[in-house]
Design an enzyme around this catalytic site. Structure first.
Site, PDB file in Angstrom:
ATOM      1  N   ASP A 189      15.030   0.124  30.107  1.00 17.70           N
ATOM      2  CA  ASP A 189      16.013   0.596  31.081  1.00 17.70           C
ATOM      3  C   ASP A 189      16.060   2.114  31.179  1.00 17.70           C
ATOM      4  OD1 ASP A 189      16.884  -1.877  31.971  1.00 17.70           O
ATOM      5  OD2 ASP A 189      18.109  -2.140  30.192  1.00 17.70           O
ATOM      6  N   HIS A 203      17.370  -1.846  20.920  1.00 16.57           N
ATOM      7  CA  HIS A 203      17.009  -3.146  21.478  1.00 16.57           C
ATOM      8  C   HIS A 203      17.233  -4.224  20.426  1.00 16.57           C
ATOM      9  CE1 HIS A 203      14.781  -6.258  23.581  1.00 16.57           C
ATOM     10  NE2 HIS A 203      14.909  -5.504  24.649  1.00 16.57           N
TER      11      HIS A 203
HETATM   12  C1  LIG Z   1      20.641  -3.172  23.203  1.00 14.07           C
HETATM   13  C2  LIG Z   1      21.741  -3.272  22.143  1.00 14.07           C
HETATM   14  C3  LIG Z   1      22.944  -4.043  22.739  1.00 14.07           C
HETATM   15  C4  LIG Z   1      21.186  -4.018  20.937  1.00 14.07           C
HETATM   16  O1  LIG Z   1      22.230  -4.246  20.106  1.00 14.07           O
HETATM   17  P1  LIG Z   1      22.088  -4.889  18.655  1.00 14.07           P
HETATM   18  O2  LIG Z   1      20.760  -5.506  18.425  1.00 14.07           O
HETATM   19  O3  LIG Z   1      23.266  -5.766  18.519  1.00 14.07           O
HETATM   20  O4  LIG Z   1      22.129  -3.637  17.724  1.00 14.07           O
HETATM   21  P2  LIG Z   1      23.442  -3.079  17.079  1.00 14.07           P
HETATM   22  O5  LIG Z   1      24.497  -2.909  18.120  1.00 14.07           O
HETATM   23  O6  LIG Z   1      23.769  -3.943  15.890  1.00 14.07           O
HETATM   24  O7  LIG Z   1      22.957  -1.651  16.578  1.00 14.07           O
HETATM   25  C5  LIG Z   1      22.685  -1.283  15.240  1.00 14.07           C
HETATM   26  C6  LIG Z   1      23.238   0.109  14.998  1.00 14.07           C
HETATM   27  O8  LIG Z   1      22.658   1.054  15.879  1.00 14.07           O
HETATM   28  C7  LIG Z   1      23.648   1.641  16.711  1.00 14.07           C
HETATM   29  N1  LIG Z   1      23.123   1.680  18.068  1.00 14.07           N
HETATM   30  C8  LIG Z   1      22.431   0.702  18.693  1.00 14.07           C
HETATM   31  N2  LIG Z   1      22.115   1.085  19.932  1.00 14.07           N
HETATM   32  C9  LIG Z   1      22.614   2.320  20.079  1.00 14.07           C
HETATM   33  C10 LIG Z   1      22.618   3.226  21.132  1.00 14.07           C
HETATM   34  N3  LIG Z   1      22.027   2.915  22.291  1.00 14.07           N
HETATM   35  N4  LIG Z   1      23.222   4.417  20.960  1.00 14.07           N
HETATM   36  C11 LIG Z   1      23.808   4.743  19.800  1.00 14.07           C
HETATM   37  N5  LIG Z   1      23.840   3.912  18.748  1.00 14.07           N
HETATM   38  C12 LIG Z   1      23.260   2.723  18.898  1.00 14.07           C
HETATM   39  C13 LIG Z   1      24.838   0.702  16.652  1.00 14.07           C
HETATM   40  O9  LIG Z   1      26.046   1.367  16.925  1.00 14.07           O
HETATM   41  C14 LIG Z   1      24.737   0.194  15.240  1.00 14.07           C
HETATM   42  O10 LIG Z   1      25.248   1.208  14.399  1.00 14.07           O
HETATM   43  P3  LIG Z   1      26.082   0.829  13.081  1.00 14.07           P
HETATM   44  O11 LIG Z   1      25.129   0.050  12.220  1.00 14.07           O
HETATM   45  O12 LIG Z   1      26.499   2.141  12.547  1.00 14.07           O
HETATM   46  O13 LIG Z   1      27.239  -0.020  13.564  1.00 14.07           O
HETATM   47  C15 LIG Z   1      22.199  -1.865  21.709  1.00 14.07           C
HETATM   48  O14 LIG Z   1      21.104  -1.154  21.163  1.00 14.07           O
HETATM   49  C16 LIG Z   1      22.825  -1.085  22.851  1.00 14.07           C
HETATM   50  O15 LIG Z   1      24.034  -1.202  23.088  1.00 14.07           O
HETATM   51  N6  LIG Z   1      22.017  -0.253  23.576  1.00 14.07           N
HETATM   52  C17 LIG Z   1      22.525   0.473  24.708  1.00 14.07           C
HETATM   53  C18 LIG Z   1      22.534  -0.425  25.954  1.00 14.07           C
HETATM   54  C19 LIG Z   1      21.149  -0.663  26.504  1.00 14.07           C
HETATM   55  O16 LIG Z   1      20.338   0.240  26.608  1.00 14.07           O
HETATM   56  N7  LIG Z   1      20.916  -1.922  26.884  1.00 14.07           N
HETATM   57  C20 LIG Z   1      19.640  -2.327  27.462  1.00 14.07           C
HETATM   58  C21 LIG Z   1      18.854  -3.143  26.481  1.00 14.07           C
HETATM   59  S1  LIG Z   1      17.219  -3.495  27.090  1.00 14.07           S
END
Ligand SMILES: CC(C)(COP(=O)(O)OP(=O)(O)OC[C@H]1O[C@@H](n2cnc3c(N)ncnc32)[C@H](O)[C@@H]1OP(=O)(O)O)[C@@H](O)C(=O)NCCC(=O)NCCS
Length: 372
Positions: free
Chosen positions: A309, A258
């Site tokens: 979710d 998140h």
């Molecule tokens: C929600 C989300 C977009 C937040 O993204 P964010 O704050 O930008 O976090 P980041 O994408 O920078 O994630 C940090 C690290 O964790 C990893 N990570 C984050 N969410 C992950 C997930 N669901 N599965 C696997 N790895 C994940 C990223 O790849 C990143 O790794 P890295 O540092 O090696 O590149 C992201 O966690 C995600 O894509 N989750 C899955 C989709 C989801 O459930 N969305 C509903 C949100 S309520």
């Protein structure tokens, strides 16, 4: 100048708001803890709270419910429109289109006063669930079911979806899920609604912007994808072999992580508990075991917690909803939050227009096409 540390506007405080607070992992709407609201309130009362910044008195609540239920029907043109959309079209694309179309049939379309905007909000709160139920029925080639004004939003939605009144526990689980989804500060879709509202676009345009933004699987689309993953794993013995290679390949696992909650999503414990109770009754405990093992692995391997979710997908599945419909249900649940943001933006407006850091080429000389 670099924007790396704020890519995706992470941690940027873009505006002041008195709708929702997220503080050290605690979530509250208008100052009321989400756990209290989930345990004691209803989606109707929470909607009133979000729109009016106060809980209603008994008299105010009676009037609010009467006004809401007076809108428990769809214009004939919208019903006709639904019957003409391709059955296999993406339900979120249909919802976006029909909310836009609903605006054309709003009897107060040209009235932009605050009272008219409030009435329009109630109209949307009442009608969007009916549109979602009608989309589902049209998809399955079933006729559209009329509302039952004796029922609240959650129970009436299930009634319009299945053609029969739900039992109390089923309606209660949906009602609680709607409360937990109703608002969430400056999430991407609420921000999209506010950007539109700040240009003084009408409420329907703002909602269409929000619904369009919610559609993506990094936002509202995650619940469907995470449930599909749980069903694919199917049994707890398959979780490790499914997840570990994907994590090694750096795949994103839907329903985890998140932007704001790095130590757990406060909406998850309530939903997990309710899903477990319903799963026991429906003989679906294996799916709960799959979910728990998935949580364990994600925490151990990635330090990531389940988000709302992950369990709302499971809740919707246990309620018998088709996975294709999940994001639409998220949209109808988030409507009170969108309406509160649109009103707040309009009431103290400042056009939202940030700047970008230019990283393209400079000082290039134009040459005519014949000499290129
Ligand atoms: C929600 C989300 C977009 C937040 O993204 P964010 O704050 O930008 O976090 P980041 O994408 O920078 O994630 C940090 C690290 O964790 C990893 N990570 C984050 N969410 C992950 C997930 N669901 N599965 C696997 N790895 C994940 C990223 O790849 C990143 O790794 P890295 O540092 O090696 O590149 C992201 O966690 C995600 O894509 N989750 C899955 C989709 C989801 O459930 N969305 C509903 C949100 S309520």
């Amino acid at each position: 100048m670099s924007i790396d540390s704020h890519a995706g506007l992470a941690d940027i405080k873009a505006l002041e708001s008195s709708i929702c607070e997220i503080d050290q992992g605690k979530l509250s709407y208008r100052g009321f803890d989400i756990n209290d609201l989930a345990e004691h309130s209803s989606i109707e009362e929470v909607s009133y709270l979000l729109l009016n910044d106060a809980l209603p008195s008994p008299h105010e609540f009676k009037d609010f419910l009467a006004a809401l239920k007076a809108e428990y029907s769809l214009p004939r043109e919208i019903v006709e429109h639904i019957t003409h959309v391709p059955r296999e079209a993406n339900p979120m694309a249909i919802l976006r289109t029909l909310v836009s179309s609903l605006g054309l049939h709003d009897p107060e379309h040209d009235d932009h006063s605050i009272p008219a905007r409030y009435r329009r909000g109630l109209r949307l709160l009442a009608k969007i669930p009916l549109i979602v139920a009608a989309i589902a029925r049209h998809h399955d080639a079933r006729s559209i079911v009329a509302s039952n004004p004796d029922l609240g939003i959650a129970a009436n939605f299930l009634h319009c979806l299945y053609g029969e009144e739900p039992d109390r526990e089923t309606a209660h689980l949906l009602d609680t899920t709607l409360i937990l989804y109703a608002e969430h500060e400056l999430n991407a879709s609420a921000f999209a609604a506010r950007i539109s509202a700040a240009t003084r676009a009408d409420t329907y345009s703002c909602l269409v912007a929000a619904i369009s933004t919610l559609q993506g699987d990094l936002h509202g689309g995650a619940n469907q994808r995470s449930l599909e993953m749980l069903l694919t794993m199917g049994t707890v013995t398959r979780v490790d072999e499914y997840l570990l290679p994907r994590l090694k390949a750096k795949e994103i696992i839907m329903g985890f992580g998140h932007r704001v909650y790095k130590n757990g999503d406060p909406r998850v414990p309530v939903l997990r508990k309710m899903c477990t109770s319903l799963a026991e009754k429906k003989n679906e405990m294996e799916l709960i075991r799959v979910a728990l093992r998935t949580e364990e692995i994600m925490l151990k391997e990635k330090g990531l917690y389940a988000n709302v979710d992950f369990y709302s997908g499971l809740a919707f599945y246990l309620l018998g909803l088709s996975a294709k419909l999940f994001t639409c249900v998220f949209a109808l649940a988030r409507t009170p939050g969108y309406l509160a943001h649109i009103a707040e933006q309009r009431n103290a407006n400042k056009l939202i227009r940030p700047r970008s850091v230019y990283v393209g080429k400079s000082n290039r000389k134009y040459t005519s096409i014949s000499s290129r």
